[in-house]
Design a protein around this motif. Structure first.
Motif, PDB file in Angstrom:
ATOM      1  N   ASP A  52       0.895  -0.954  -0.568  1.00 19.27           N
ATOM      2  CA  ASP A  52       0.046  -0.012   0.180  1.00 19.27           C
ATOM      3  C   ASP A  52       1.084   1.549  -0.638  1.00 19.27           C
ATOM      4  O   ASP A  52       0.287   2.094  -0.795  1.00 19.27           O
ATOM      5  CB  ASP A  52      -0.537   0.122   1.464  1.00 19.27           C
ATOM      6  CG  ASP A  52      -2.400   0.474   1.022  1.00 19.27           C
ATOM      7  OD1 ASP A  52      -2.590   1.107  -0.616  1.00 19.27           O
ATOM      8  OD2 ASP A  52      -3.021   0.724   2.108  1.00 19.27           O
ATOM      9  N   GLU A  54       1.984   2.518  -3.328  1.00 19.98           N
ATOM     10  CA  GLU A  54       1.084   2.951  -3.858  1.00 19.98           C
ATOM     11  C   GLU A  54       0.737   4.805  -3.978  1.00 19.98           C
ATOM     12  O   GLU A  54      -0.430   4.534  -3.949  1.00 19.98           O
ATOM     13  CB  GLU A  54      -0.276   1.445  -3.957  1.00 19.98           C
ATOM     14  CG  GLU A  54       0.369   1.370  -4.891  1.00 19.98           C
ATOM     15  CD  GLU A  54      -0.981  -0.602  -4.536  1.00 19.98           C
ATOM     16  OE1 GLU A  54      -1.711   0.071  -4.151  1.00 19.98           O
ATOM     17  OE2 GLU A  54      -0.022  -1.956  -5.190  1.00 19.98           O
ATOM     18  N   THR A  55       0.812   5.194  -3.424  1.00 22.52           N
ATOM     19  CA  THR A  55       1.126   6.814  -3.056  1.00 22.52           C
ATOM     20  C   THR A  55       1.045   7.984  -4.091  1.00 22.52           C
ATOM     21  O   THR A  55       1.969   7.413  -4.855  1.00 22.52           O
ATOM     22  CB  THR A  55       2.068   7.346  -2.126  1.00 22.52           C
ATOM     23  OG1 THR A  55       2.352   6.587  -0.762  1.00 22.52           O
ATOM     24  CG2 THR A  55       1.358   8.429  -1.710  1.00 22.52           C
ATOM     25  N   GLU A  56      -0.411   8.016  -4.336  1.00 25.65           N
ATOM     26  CA  GLU A  56      -0.512   8.709  -5.706  1.00 25.65           C
ATOM     27  C   GLU A  56       0.744  10.276  -5.413  1.00 25.65           C
ATOM     28  O   GLU A  56       0.678  10.263  -4.384  1.00 25.65           O
ATOM     29  CB  GLU A  56      -1.727   9.458  -5.725  1.00 25.65           C
ATOM     30  CG  GLU A  56      -3.040   8.470  -6.027  1.00 25.65           C
ATOM     31  CD  GLU A  56      -3.194   8.346  -7.421  1.00 25.65           C
ATOM     32  OE1 GLU A  56      -2.141   8.390  -8.136  1.00 25.65           O
ATOM     33  OE2 GLU A  56      -3.579   6.577  -7.693  1.00 25.65           O
ATOM     34  N   GLN A 102      -9.783   9.463  -0.927  1.00 26.47           N
ATOM     35  CA  GLN A 102     -10.111   8.458  -1.714  1.00 26.47           C
ATOM     36  C   GLN A 102     -10.024   8.327  -3.473  1.00 26.47           C
ATOM     37  O   GLN A 102     -10.012   9.333  -3.845  1.00 26.47           O
ATOM     38  CB  GLN A 102     -11.442   8.180  -1.195  1.00 26.47           C
ATOM     39  CG  GLN A 102     -11.744   7.434   0.426  1.00 26.47           C
ATOM     40  CD  GLN A 102     -13.131   7.733   0.080  1.00 26.47           C
ATOM     41  OE1 GLN A 102     -14.038   8.420   0.119  1.00 26.47           O
ATOM     42  NE2 GLN A 102     -14.251   7.168   1.247  1.00 26.47           N
ATOM     43  N   ASN A 103      -9.917   6.918  -3.059  1.00 28.11           N
ATOM     44  CA  ASN A 103      -9.043   6.700  -4.389  1.00 28.11           C
ATOM     45  C   ASN A 103     -10.243   7.573  -5.546  1.00 28.11           C
ATOM     46  O   ASN A 103      -9.412   7.245  -6.938  1.00 28.11           O
ATOM     47  CB  ASN A 103      -9.348   5.549  -4.885  1.00 28.11           C
ATOM     48  CG  ASN A 103      -7.789   3.900  -4.121  1.00 28.11           C
ATOM     49  OD1 ASN A 103      -7.196   5.057  -4.492  1.00 28.11           O
ATOM     50  ND2 ASN A 103      -7.978   3.068  -3.451  1.00 28.11           N
ATOM     51  N   GLN A 104     -11.257   6.615  -5.544  1.00 32.51           N
ATOM     52  CA  GLN A 104     -11.768   7.707  -6.577  1.00 32.51           C
ATOM     53  C   GLN A 104     -11.895   8.896  -6.800  1.00 32.51           C
ATOM     54  O   GLN A 104     -12.700   9.960  -7.920  1.00 32.51           O
ATOM     55  CB  GLN A 104     -13.367   7.094  -6.391  1.00 32.51           C
ATOM     56  CG  GLN A 104     -14.294   5.420  -6.586  1.00 32.51           C
ATOM     57  CD  GLN A 104     -13.588   5.126  -4.656  1.00 32.51           C
ATOM     58  OE1 GLN A 104     -13.153   5.667  -4.335  1.00 32.51           O
ATOM     59  NE2 GLN A 104     -14.450   3.801  -4.371  1.00 32.51           N
ATOM     60  N   THR A 106      -9.241  11.453  -6.343  1.00 31.33           N
ATOM     61  CA  THR A 106      -7.692  11.615  -6.032  1.00 31.33           C
ATOM     62  C   THR A 106      -8.220  12.885  -7.735  1.00 31.33           C
ATOM     63  O   THR A 106      -6.533  13.620  -7.897  1.00 31.33           O
ATOM     64  CB  THR A 106      -6.535  10.392  -6.434  1.00 31.33           C
ATOM     65  OG1 THR A 106      -7.282   9.652  -4.706  1.00 31.33           O
ATOM     66  CG2 THR A 106      -5.399  11.450  -6.995  1.00 31.33           C
ATOM     67  N   SER A 162      -3.824   8.630  -2.112  1.00 34.04           N
ATOM     68  CA  SER A 162      -4.710   8.036  -2.203  1.00 34.04           C
ATOM     69  C   SER A 162      -5.205   6.713  -1.197  1.00 34.04           C
ATOM     70  O   SER A 162      -4.193   6.295  -1.308  1.00 34.04           O
ATOM     71  CB  SER A 162      -5.316   6.967  -3.635  1.00 34.04           C
ATOM     72  OG  SER A 162      -5.141   8.401  -4.683  1.00 34.04           O
ATOM     73  N   ASP A 176      -7.703   3.890   0.458  1.00 35.29           N
ATOM     74  CA  ASP A 176      -9.276   3.018   0.463  1.00 35.29           C
ATOM     75  C   ASP A 176      -9.947   4.005   1.144  1.00 35.29           C
ATOM     76  O   ASP A 176     -11.821   3.344   1.629  1.00 35.29           O
ATOM     77  CB  ASP A 176      -8.692   1.551   0.233  1.00 35.29           C
ATOM     78  CG  ASP A 176      -8.049   0.742  -1.069  1.00 35.29           C
ATOM     79  OD1 ASP A 176      -8.241   1.598  -2.209  1.00 35.29           O
ATOM     80  OD2 ASP A 176      -7.043  -0.369  -0.745  1.00 35.29           O
ATOM     81  N   SER A 178      -6.144   3.527   6.945  1.00 30.02           N
ATOM     82  CA  SER A 178      -5.455   3.573   5.658  1.00 30.02           C
ATOM     83  C   SER A 178      -3.992   3.381   6.450  1.00 30.02           C
ATOM     84  O   SER A 178      -3.267   4.037   7.447  1.00 30.02           O
ATOM     85  CB  SER A 178      -5.457   4.276   4.244  1.00 30.02           C
ATOM     86  OG  SER A 178      -4.406   4.413   4.206  1.00 30.02           O
TER      87      SER A 178
END
Length: 508
Positions: A389, A392-394, A465-467, A469, A483, A485, A490
């Motif tokens: 996790d 995978e930081t944006e 949240q991911n959606q 970003t 981002s 979940d 988190s």
């Protein structure tokens, strides 16, 4: 546009609960506040907020002027129709919530485009004159537009929606709305459905009948808490560990967003939510359960506080039964897939260990030990997932990824949690991270929550949240974007804390 106005809706609900003819303490004088409050004040407040989101104070003012044209136009249309109807069959007022949500952003946006035409072309000393008159003239023009075509359009739309709801009630098909509402909620459309559609229609009913079942279609906390209880008893890994806390937040705090990630982990669970939601609606239909005003947030406390006189048994039973049905169906689904889920987590664990070692760039005794225990110690699965996790930081333009860690060229002093409304889930996430930073001994970092539309250049790091970003990045392109979940727990929060702590230590 609606979420910041929940306090006003609650105030209106309290006036209604106490002072109307069917209220706890009827008072004819104070009851005169109820009608103007809902017909004028709330739509104008919505209009101001909608315009402000688009174009600041100037947009809010113009949007409010334009919306008043829609309100007056609707009243005129209804008055014309009532002249042709018998005195005992008159139409009631249509409250322009939807009209405000449509007209105000349009008026503010067009004002913004007009201002661009003469930006930098006004002679010195005439700026205030031009700005004041241009906004007044454009507000006047948009109010005329609202009075005629838009008022006619919104009245027609409200008639269609009202007739559709009436048909569902008369044919006992209202529980079928759960087939649309529950999946839409899981995909974070809960506020759009509840406050964009159900609240305006429910307020129309409540202003005439004193209460409405529509306030309970989306706000019922039963299905969500039933799903989280199923994870508490039959889930695995981190989902099981975090479900009890999420259940408390969802049921008593009213933040429904916390259960959405659990449903998205296994989309077939949406069937359990639909069944639970339909059970609650059916119970309220059969027993007459209804609320006086919107229950926002969707907490059991808010639901009980807004329950209409004589409906307490029906409403509470609808919550209990919807939770029970969701729990039973979700439990069957989770138990049926438990063995497969455990194997899948073992595979993910092995993959996570390998990926962590690859990113580390060298062998590690600790990682080798984890790999050796693959599938034997389920408690360590989450540790490997957390490692992945963190990789995978944006990436935002204000920072970059370096070996899976976030680095930045500027100090991180202002962290913003952002969601659609800037309340609820983002407030919860901000509280969690604020406590972590406080425990880390860092005192010069602020953590706040905002609506995505209100993001600006002051944010150094934005968590969404991911959606959401991509939308947040467009609003605040120079910030680091992270981002997650789930706003509640988190593992990326630890990465953020480590980043700000390292910066704090360097500066001191």
């Amino acid at each position: 546009m609606i979420m910041p106005l929940i306090p006003a809706l609650i105030a209106w609900g309290i006036f209604t609960a106490f002072f109307i003819e069917k209220g706890w303490t009827p008072n004819a004088q104070l009851a005169t506040i109820v009608g103007p409050f809902i017909h004028y004040l709330l739509p104008i407040l919505i209009a101001y907020l909608g315009g402000h989101i688009v174009y600041g104070v100037r947009g809010g003012v113009v949007g409010s002027i334009a919306t008043f044209g829609v309100i007056a136009g609707s009243d005129y249309l209804i008055a014309q129709i009532n002249e042709t109807l018998p005195a005992d069959n008159q139409l009631g007022e249509i409250n322009m919530f939807i009209g405000a949500m449509i007209m105000a952003p349009i008026a503010a946006w067009t004002m913004k485009q007009l201002d661009k035409l003469w930006d930098g072309k006004i002679r010195a000393g005439f700026e205030m004159l031009v700005n004041m008159f241009s906004a007044g003239i454009w507000g006047f023009a948009m109010a005329i537009l609202g009075f005629y075509p838009l008022a006619w359009l919104i009245n027609g739309l409200m008639d269609v929606l009202g007739a559709a709801v009436g048909w569902l009630v008369e044919t006992n098909l209202l529980p079928l709305t759960s087939v649309l509402i529950e999946p839409a909620k899981v995909f974070f459309l809960n506020n759009a459905i509840n406050h964009g559609v159900l609240t305006p229609l429910g307020i129309e009913q409540a202003s005439q009948d004193g209460s409405s079942i529509l306030f309970l279609l989306e706000a019922n906390p039963g299905p969500g808490v039933g799903l989280l209880l199923a994870f508490t008893f039959f889930g695995i890994g981190a989902a099981r560990a975090s479900a009890p806390g999420a259940a408390i937040i969802q049921f008593f705090g009213g933040i429904h967003e916390v259960y959405f990630p659990y449903a998205l982990m296994k989309p077939v669970l949406i069937v359990a939510l639909i069944a639970g939601g339909a059970t609650g609606v059916t119970t309220n239909m059969l027993l007459g359960g209804a609320l006086r005003a919107p229950a926002a947030p969707g907490s059991i406390v808010a639901v009980v506080a807004q329950t209409a006189n004589g409906s307490y048994f029906a409403v509470i039973l609808s919550v209990v039964l919807s939770a029970a049905v969701t729990f039973l169906i979700a439990s069957v689904i989770l138990r049926a897939s438990r063995k497969r889920d455990l194997l899948a987590e073992a595979d993910q664990f092995s993959e996570a260990v390998s990926k962590t070692a690859a990113n580390k760039g060298k062998s590690s005794a600790a990682l080798d030990a984890l790999r050796a225990s693959d599938g034997k110690d389920r408690a360590t699965v989450r540790s490997a997932e957390d490692a992945v996790d963190r990789l995978e930081t944006e990436e935002g333009t204000g920072g970059q990824l370096d070996g899976g860690r976030v680095v930045t060229t500027k100090p991180v002093r202002n962290i913003v949690f952002a969601c659609d409304a800037g309340m609820g889930s983002s407030a919860m996430g901000a509280s969690v991270l604020r406590n972590k930073i406080k425990k880390a001994g860092v005192a010069d970092v602020t953590v706040v929550n905002k609506a995505i539309a209100n993001l600006d250049d002051s944010a150094d790091l934005v968590i969404t949240q991911n959606q959401l970003t991509d939308r947040a990045r467009r609003q605040s392109p120079d910030a680091i974007h992270v981002s997650v979940d789930n706003f509640m727990n988190s593992p990326k929060y630890d990465e953020v804390v480590e980043l700000v702590r390292d910066q704090h230590d360097e500066s001191h």
